[in-house]
Write a protein that holds these residues in place. Structure first.
Motif, PDB file in Angstrom:
ATOM      1  N   THR A  75       0.851  -1.193   0.000  1.00 61.40           N
ATOM      2  CA  THR A  75       0.000   0.000   0.000  1.00 61.40           C
ATOM      3  C   THR A  75       0.884   1.240   0.000  1.00 61.40           C
ATOM      4  N   PRO A  76       0.307   2.417  -0.292  1.00 64.07           N
ATOM      5  CA  PRO A  76       1.010   3.677  -0.082  1.00 64.07           C
ATOM      6  C   PRO A  76       0.625   4.321   1.259  1.00 64.07           C
ATOM      7  N   ILE A  77       0.263   3.511   2.239  1.00 69.69           N
ATOM      8  CA  ILE A  77      -0.061   4.003   3.582  1.00 69.69           C
ATOM      9  C   ILE A  77       1.227   3.990   4.397  1.00 69.69           C
ATOM     10  N   LEU A  78       1.631   5.164   4.860  1.00 64.93           N
ATOM     11  CA  LEU A  78       2.907   5.309   5.555  1.00 64.93           C
ATOM     12  C   LEU A  78       2.711   5.276   7.068  1.00 64.93           C
ATOM     13  N   VAL A  79       3.569   4.537   7.740  1.00 62.38           N
ATOM     14  CA  VAL A  79       3.598   4.505   9.200  1.00 62.38           C
ATOM     15  C   VAL A  79       4.922   5.114   9.659  1.00 62.38           C
ATOM     16  N   THR A  80       4.840   6.174  10.458  1.00 64.06           N
ATOM     17  CA  THR A  80       6.023   6.823  11.027  1.00 64.06           C
ATOM     18  C   THR A  80       5.985   6.637  12.540  1.00 64.06           C
ATOM     19  N   ARG A  81       7.013   6.024  13.094  1.00 69.05           N
ATOM     20  CA  ARG A  81       7.106   5.808  14.542  1.00 69.05           C
ATOM     21  C   ARG A  81       8.114   6.800  15.125  1.00 69.05           C
ATOM     22  N   LEU A  82       7.656   7.617  16.061  1.00 66.55           N
ATOM     23  CA  LEU A  82       8.511   8.576  16.754  1.00 66.55           C
ATOM     24  C   LEU A  82       8.760   8.064  18.166  1.00 66.55           C
ATOM     25  N   GLU A  83      10.012   8.080  18.607  1.00 70.95           N
ATOM     26  CA  GLU A  83      10.366   7.574  19.932  1.00 70.95           C
ATOM     27  C   GLU A  83      11.070   8.671  20.726  1.00 70.95           C
ATOM     28  N   ASP A  84      10.754   8.757  22.050  1.00 72.23           N
ATOM     29  CA  ASP A  84      11.402   9.774  22.884  1.00 72.23           C
ATOM     30  C   ASP A  84      12.448   9.154  23.803  1.00 72.23           C
ATOM     31  N   ALA A  85      13.112   9.996  24.570  1.00 74.92           N
ATOM     32  CA  ALA A  85      14.250   9.555  25.382  1.00 74.92           C
ATOM     33  C   ALA A  85      13.845   8.737  26.596  1.00 74.92           C
ATOM     34  N   ILE A 227       6.726  -3.884  -6.980  1.00 77.10           N
ATOM     35  CA  ILE A 227       5.424  -3.497  -6.419  1.00 77.10           C
ATOM     36  C   ILE A 227       5.435  -2.050  -5.965  1.00 77.10           C
ATOM     37  N   ARG A 228       6.512  -1.629  -5.307  1.00 71.24           N
ATOM     38  CA  ARG A 228       6.567  -0.225  -4.859  1.00 71.24           C
ATOM     39  C   ARG A 228       6.593   0.723  -6.041  1.00 71.24           C
ATOM     40  N   ALA A 229       7.343   0.358  -7.085  1.00 73.10           N
ATOM     41  CA  ALA A 229       7.372   1.201  -8.279  1.00 73.10           C
ATOM     42  C   ALA A 229       5.997   1.267  -8.935  1.00 73.10           C
ATOM     43  N   ALA A 230       5.306   0.133  -9.007  1.00 71.41           N
ATOM     44  CA  ALA A 230       3.988   0.090  -9.647  1.00 71.41           C
ATOM     45  C   ALA A 230       2.968   0.922  -8.888  1.00 71.41           C
ATOM     46  N   ILE A 231       2.952   0.793  -7.569  1.00 71.46           N
ATOM     47  CA  ILE A 231       2.022   1.597  -6.763  1.00 71.46           C
ATOM     48  C   ILE A 231       2.273   3.079  -6.996  1.00 71.46           C
ATOM     49  N   THR A 232       3.537   3.467  -7.021  1.00 69.38           N
ATOM     50  CA  THR A 232       3.860   4.883  -7.167  1.00 69.38           C
ATOM     51  C   THR A 232       3.535   5.383  -8.563  1.00 69.38           C
ATOM     52  N   LEU A 233       3.737   4.562  -9.584  1.00 66.89           N
ATOM     53  CA  LEU A 233       3.320   4.956 -10.925  1.00 66.89           C
ATOM     54  C   LEU A 233       1.819   5.196 -10.976  1.00 66.89           C
ATOM     55  N   LYS A 234       1.061   4.344 -10.313  1.00 66.13           N
ATOM     56  CA  LYS A 234      -0.393   4.546 -10.303  1.00 66.13           C
ATOM     57  C   LYS A 234      -0.755   5.853  -9.605  1.00 66.13           C
TER      58      LYS A 234
END
Length: 603
Positions: A75-85, A227-234
């Motif tokens: 998918t083109p759904i991005l997960v960003t994990r932020l971690e603190d000290a 697959i990543r290239a194809a999703i992004t082309l779409k």
């Protein structure tokens, strides 16, 4: 805390074939246009230069020490994990909704973000500073009890959220004790429950993309890259019209301080041809069908048969080029150009690039709409222009602005147009038309063989094909002569041309498009699609070991998101040029398909 503008192209695209956005390695949206890809960049931090803290949407974690990012699988759904000290962590889910609803595709002008606490007691704040007028001003704000309106020119956006609106407006730190949901979209009341609806949108959007990927005929090897290239082309297709843009950005320089800053948010007939060709190899016929509809409208709007090299995604012909004074540019390397003056250039290869993808529609029984004899007659108008211009000067595929020549690549594309029209006429049972187009193809071939061949005394094959008629210089597009079926891989003329092109243009693991001075001096970076063309040519000439080595090297230069821009420094391998570049993604798909082991070797 001020978030600096990105200083590299480590960016993660999200989108829904209506709008798109680029997210940096801190989880900030730094580029995104509304109401479509060629619109005003509401999020323009990517091009505002360093030290500018506007045109972005980011979540900051107090005492942050680490960031991890990945796409949800297929998918083109991005997960960003932020971690603190102190062990606290949050996850941000970024996506643009896309799924079927009420019998049609739901793809609003909207960006959705879900922020979830993962561990500890994280404190966050959100910075949301959309702009309008190409970075000329912050969008004025009005607020309601559960929403904020951003008065972007002509496209008022409404943020609906279950987070405290005051915290968003004041950019205040607060403890994240439950998942919060943010929907920045049309200025319409959000009828449902924002938490329930966004969680449902996330699930349905993921399901859509996973099912789309399931239908791809991927090669055995390098599946993740393909697959990543194809999703992004779409994502680069504007589904409403079927247009395919060359890239999602404008004015990322082709080389540092080069002034080679161009707006690629439009539909080049050439780039789109290569895109649908690559996706056809994977069986993604939905992109082809929509693009063919776009082409039919282009041809219908050109009664004299004259076709431009590029059009707006709406199909509009005029794309006036100007410079945005309020945007400093990527790393401060302006100018930032809007529009592209190449639209009024003469580029004769575009006629072949209309005919070639259109031919499939006559014989591919999988398509919902099979082309008929009326379509053939219409396409013949394009063929007439290919025939008339096959030996006429043009700006060429590299879009030279100050000189013209009879470019070999353009002539070979004209030959391909005539050749394929003959094939279509045969298929339709039109022998007279087939004979006409075959005769023309033979004439064009004879003219190319006579005009583009450069004789070299003492050379094994007597010389090589040149980039233009009567010339001796080389360019990488000559490597396409086999791909277009003009030459066979074993033809001594191709082998000698391949050797000459490598000697002149290869720089280690990279390829220049040409090595002569143009409007801006000597090229300073390699052109990624040309490296992929070299890989294809090596494969077709039986040099698979070297082809695989170069292909693996190119895959190693991709961003964390698995993508490539247009250009690359051939000494440092740093990426330059607009991003993500459809040409480059096409290269990944085509080379993987040619070099992969067969599924028979695995099953």
């Amino acid at each position: 805390m001020t978030s600096p503008a990105p200083t590299n192209l480590e960016l993660w695209p999200i989108g829904n074939c209506q709008v798109s956005a680029l997210i940096d390695t801190a989880g900030a949206i730094v580029w995104g246009c509304v109401p479509r890809v060629d619109g005003d960049p509401t999020f323009c931090a990517l091009l505002r230069g360093e030290g500018q803290d506007a045109g972005t949407w980011r979540f900051e974690l107090e005492n942050q020490v680490a960031v991890h990012q990945h796409y949800l699988r297929n998918t083109p759904i991005l997960v960003t994990r932020l971690e603190d000290a102190t062990g606290g962590a949050v996850e941000i889910y970024d996506f643009a909704p896309r799924f079927e609803r009420s019998g049609r595709m739901y793809r609003p002008v909207a960006f959705a973000r879900i922020v979830r606490p993962v561990s500890g007691s994280p404190r966050i704040r959100t910075i949301l500073t959309p702009m309008s007028g190409y970075g000329s001003k912050l969008a004025p704000i009005t607020q309601g009890s559960n929403h904020i309106r951003y008065l972007v020119e002509r496209n008022v956006l409404r943020l609906t959220t279950d987070a405290p609106v005051g915290y968003v407006l004041d950019e205040r730190w607060f403890r994240l004790e439950k998942a919060l949901h943010f929907f920045l979209g049309p200025d319409e009341p959000f009828a449902g429950n924002v938490e329930h609806d966004l969680e449902t949108m996330l699930q349905r959007t993921g399901n859509y993309w996973r099912l789309w990927v399931r239908g791809l005929a991927t090669p055995l090897d390098w599946q993740d890259a393909v697959i990543r290239a194809a999703i992004t082309l779409k994502l680069c297709q504007h589904e409403e019209t079927g247009a395919i843009v060359a890239a999602l950005t404008t004015s990322i320089p082709e080389a540092p301080g080069s002034q080679r800053n161009w707006d690629y948010r439009y539909c080049w007939i050439r780039d789109a041809y290569y895109t649908v060709q690559a996706l056809n190899h994977l069986g993604a016929l939905d992109v082809l069908e929509k693009y063919l509809a776009y082409l039919r409208n282009i041809v219908a709007d050109a009664p004299d048969g004259v076709v431009q090299p590029l059009y707006a995604v709406s199909g509009a012909k005029e794309i006036i080029e100007w410079e945005a004074p309020d945007l400093a540019g990527y790393r401060g390397m302006g100018p930032v150009r809007v529009g592209n003056a190449a639209y009024y250039q003469v580029q004769n290869d575009c006629y072949g690039q209309i005919v070639l993808p259109s031919i499939q529609a006559f014989s591919d029984q999988r398509l919902l709409r099979i082309a008929n004899e009326d379509d053939f007659r219409s396409l013949e108008q394009v063929g007439e222009m290919a025939w008339k211009t096959h030996n006429q000067p043009d700006a060429g595929l590299w879009e030279l602005r100050t000189r013209t020549a009879v470019h070999t690549y353009s002539s070979v594309m004209s030959w391909a147009a005539c050749d394929r029209l003959a094939n279509a006429a045969d298929y339709l049972g039109l022998p007279d038309r087939a004979a006409l187009w075959r005769e023309r193809a033979d004439t064009v071939r004879a003219n190319i063989d006579a005009g583009a061949w450069h004789s070299v005394e003492g050379h094994d094959a007597g010389g090589h094909f040149a980039a233009s008629f009567g010339g001796s210089q080389l360019d990488a597009s000559l490597l396409q002569m086999v791909e277009l079926r003009y030459l066979e891989p074993g033809d001594p003329r191709f082998r000698s041309t391949l050797a000459a092109v490598q000697k002149a243009l290869r720089r280690g693991e990279h390829m220049l498009r040409y090595d002569s001075e143009d409007d801006f001096g000597l090229p300073e970076t390699a052109f990624n699609i040309c490296t992929f063309w070299l890989i294809e040519a090596l494969h077709r000439s039986g040099q698979d070991e070297e082809a695989r080595r170069l292909f693996e090297a190119m895959l190693g230069h991709r961003t964390q998101s698995g993508l490539l821009s247009e250009d690359m420094d051939f000494e440092t391998s740093e990426l330059w040029g607009n991003f993500p570049q459809t040409y480059s993604l096409v290269g990944i798909i085509n080379c993987a398909g040619q070099l992969s082991r067969s599924w028979r070797d695995w099953r």
